[in-house]
Design a protein around this motif. Sequence first.
Motif, PDB file in Angstrom:
ATOM      1  N   PHE A  69       0.737  -0.891   0.031  1.00 53.04           N
ATOM      2  CA  PHE A  69      -0.096  -0.086   0.022  1.00 53.04           C
ATOM      3  C   PHE A  69       0.669   1.383  -0.481  1.00 53.04           C
ATOM      4  O   PHE A  69       1.906   1.149   0.558  1.00 53.04           O
ATOM      5  CB  PHE A  69      -1.122  -0.128   1.503  1.00 53.04           C
ATOM      6  N   ASP A  71       1.730   5.603  -0.277  1.00 50.89           N
ATOM      7  CA  ASP A  71       0.667   6.829   0.071  1.00 50.89           C
ATOM      8  C   ASP A  71       1.192   7.937  -1.283  1.00 50.89           C
ATOM      9  O   ASP A  71       1.395   7.393  -2.394  1.00 50.89           O
ATOM     10  CB  ASP A  71       1.145   7.906   0.984  1.00 50.89           C
ATOM     11  N   ASN A 100     -10.310  -4.027  -3.111  1.00 55.38           N
ATOM     12  CA  ASN A 100     -10.922  -3.640  -1.593  1.00 55.38           C
ATOM     13  C   ASN A 100     -10.918  -2.296  -1.117  1.00 55.38           C
ATOM     14  O   ASN A 100      -9.586  -1.695  -0.409  1.00 55.38           O
ATOM     15  CB  ASN A 100      -9.858  -4.442  -0.294  1.00 55.38           C
ATOM     16  N   ALA A 101     -11.365  -1.507  -1.675  1.00 57.89           N
ATOM     17  CA  ALA A 101     -11.404   0.296  -1.111  1.00 57.89           C
ATOM     18  C   ALA A 101     -10.979   0.135  -0.003  1.00 57.89           C
ATOM     19  O   ALA A 101     -10.281   1.070   0.910  1.00 57.89           O
ATOM     20  CB  ALA A 101     -12.496   1.207  -1.704  1.00 57.89           C
ATOM     21  N   ALA A 102     -11.973  -0.001   1.410  1.00 57.60           N
ATOM     22  CA  ALA A 102     -11.704  -1.129   2.796  1.00 57.60           C
ATOM     23  C   ALA A 102     -10.504  -0.282   3.263  1.00 57.60           C
ATOM     24  O   ALA A 102      -9.913  -0.170   3.777  1.00 57.60           O
ATOM     25  CB  ALA A 102     -13.106  -1.019   3.595  1.00 57.60           C
ATOM     26  N   ALA A 104      -7.844  -0.556   1.795  1.00 56.98           N
ATOM     27  CA  ALA A 104      -6.783   0.673   1.228  1.00 56.98           C
ATOM     28  C   ALA A 104      -6.952   1.630   1.451  1.00 56.98           C
ATOM     29  O   ALA A 104      -5.950   2.489   2.626  1.00 56.98           O
ATOM     30  CB  ALA A 104      -7.232   0.889  -0.278  1.00 56.98           C
ATOM     31  N   THR A 105      -7.595   2.133   2.125  1.00 62.07           N
ATOM     32  CA  THR A 105      -8.331   3.354   2.906  1.00 62.07           C
ATOM     33  C   THR A 105      -7.752   3.294   4.225  1.00 62.07           C
ATOM     34  O   THR A 105      -7.575   4.185   5.191  1.00 62.07           O
ATOM     35  CB  THR A 105      -9.647   3.636   3.902  1.00 62.07           C
ATOM     36  N   ALA A 106      -8.292   2.010   4.985  1.00 65.26           N
ATOM     37  CA  ALA A 106      -7.393   1.730   6.980  1.00 65.26           C
ATOM     38  C   ALA A 106      -6.199   1.777   6.507  1.00 65.26           C
ATOM     39  O   ALA A 106      -5.823   2.359   7.451  1.00 65.26           O
ATOM     40  CB  ALA A 106      -8.473   0.273   6.810  1.00 65.26           C
ATOM     41  N   GLY A 108      -3.922   3.306   4.165  1.00 67.23           N
ATOM     42  CA  GLY A 108      -3.704   4.676   3.853  1.00 67.23           C
ATOM     43  C   GLY A 108      -2.967   5.049   2.413  1.00 67.23           C
ATOM     44  O   GLY A 108      -1.826   5.601   2.776  1.00 67.23           O
ATOM     45  N   GLU A 110      -2.367   3.738  -1.373  1.00 65.90           N
ATOM     46  CA  GLU A 110      -2.900   2.865  -2.699  1.00 65.90           C
ATOM     47  C   GLU A 110      -2.478   1.197  -3.017  1.00 65.90           C
ATOM     48  O   GLU A 110      -1.115   0.920  -2.831  1.00 65.90           O
ATOM     49  CB  GLU A 110      -2.947   3.577  -4.663  1.00 65.90           C
TER      50      GLU A 110
END
Length: 168
Positions: A69, A71, A100-102, A104-106, A108, A110
């Motif tokens: 992931f 930033d 899984n967008a959730a 990726a958000t968690a 922080g 892409e």
Amino acid sequence: MADFVQTTVNKTAVRDLAVPIATVTSFNNLIESVIEDNPFGCVGYTTKAGETIAPVVRNREHYTAKVDFLDGEGKRVGNVSLQSPSIAAFEANAAEVLNNAALATAMGGEAVRNAPGETYYAQLKCHDPSGDDYYVTLTRKTVRVSSYQDDAIKDAVETWADDVPALA
């Protein structure tokens, strides 16, 4: 007291590959060619229970997908490793994490596949005409022959590997 008496000598030999096997598809094609072409001259057999066993079979395997992931500056802020029991599960699990967008958000950042960091492992069980079973284990970076007694088995695996460009 009774002493232990050695009954067999089982050996292991490893070849480190100069370049890792590039893709899971290439890896699987290599495994399938060993099973189908039987380059080591293995033989099938029938168990005491009457089950017919092919000369070369997949004994165990697993594949590990890696997802990083990143930033906005391209810095890794997290990662996920997914060990799967098959190539189909390997691909499906990686796709699930990538989409899984959730998650990726968690995390922080892409989700980006880290293909060079992924690992492949397949152990083939081979039945030698002598009656001995031995194993040929392939990873992205090595080929290992193990549990053999006769050096002719290692020589057969080595001769085959010498003829496969990906195993140089």
